[in-house]
Design a protein around this motif. Structure first.
Motif, mmCIF file in Angstrom:
data_model
loop_
_atom_site.group_PDB
_atom_site.id
_atom_site.type_symbol
_atom_site.label_atom_id
_atom_site.label_comp_id
_atom_site.label_asym_id
_atom_site.label_seq_id
_atom_site.Cartn_x
_atom_site.Cartn_y
_atom_site.Cartn_z
ATOM 1 N N THR A 1 -1.129 14.720 -10.512
ATOM 2 C CA THR A 1 0.110 15.356 -10.074
ATOM 3 C C THR A 1 1.074 15.553 -11.232
ATOM 4 O OG1 THR A 1 1.083 13.227 -9.517
ATOM 5 C CG2 THR A 1 -0.107 14.369 -7.769
ATOM 6 N N ALA A 2 0.591 15.468 -12.457
ATOM 7 C CA ALA A 2 1.461 15.505 -13.635
ATOM 8 C C ALA A 2 2.280 16.795 -13.728
ATOM 9 C CB ALA A 2 0.637 15.325 -14.899
ATOM 10 N N ARG B 1 4.381 17.966 -4.865
ATOM 11 C CA ARG B 1 3.806 16.639 -4.684
ATOM 12 C C ARG B 1 3.952 16.195 -3.224
ATOM 13 N NH1 ARG B 1 6.407 14.284 -8.577
ATOM 14 N NH2 ARG B 1 4.902 14.894 -10.142
ATOM 15 N N LYS C 1 -6.461 10.844 -15.870
ATOM 16 C CA LYS C 1 -5.268 11.679 -15.996
ATOM 17 C C LYS C 1 -4.586 11.778 -14.635
ATOM 18 C CE LYS C 1 -4.174 16.395 -16.436
ATOM 19 N NZ LYS C 1 -4.788 17.638 -16.116
ATOM 20 N N ASP C 2 -3.269 11.741 -14.630
ATOM 21 C CA ASP C 2 -2.510 11.847 -13.392
ATOM 22 C C ASP C 2 -2.690 13.251 -12.825
ATOM 23 O OD1 ASP C 2 -0.746 11.485 -11.312
ATOM 24 O OD2 ASP C 2 1.035 11.835 -12.542
ATOM 25 N N GLU D 1 -4.238 10.613 -4.520
ATOM 26 C CA GLU D 1 -5.170 10.650 -5.650
ATOM 27 C C GLU D 1 -6.553 11.140 -5.204
ATOM 28 O OE1 GLU D 1 -3.224 7.932 -4.941
ATOM 29 O OE2 GLU D 1 -1.752 8.437 -6.486
#
Length: 75
Positions: free
Chosen positions: A8-9, A16, A5-6, A31
């Motif tokens: 920074t979604a 960010r 899963k990202d 990441e």
């Protein structure tokens, strides 16, 4: 293998950018930085849950301790 899963979604561009700056300062990719933060958050949550757990119940005294207490006239 499932795609990760990202991390920074749910972040805004400003968030960010801030996290990317902190990651760069620590010498990591964004990441890796976010994964480290998530691990630390999970560890803190586990530690808090363990600290909030009630203490184990008191153990019943052993045979010798009960016999000595009875001989002394205690309960």
């Amino acid at each position: 293998m499932a795609k990760a899963k990202d991390p920074t979604a749910g972040m805004t561009e400003a968030q960010r950018a801030y996290e990317a700056k902190r990651a760069a300062k620590a010498g990591m990719t964004l990441e890796k930085w976010m994964a480290q933060k998530e691990r630390a958050r999970a560890h803190a949550a586990r530690a808090a849950a363990e600290a909030a757990a009630p203490p184990p119940p008191k153990k019943k005294p052993g045979l010798l301790r009960r016999a000595l207490a009875r001989a002394r006239g205690e309960a």
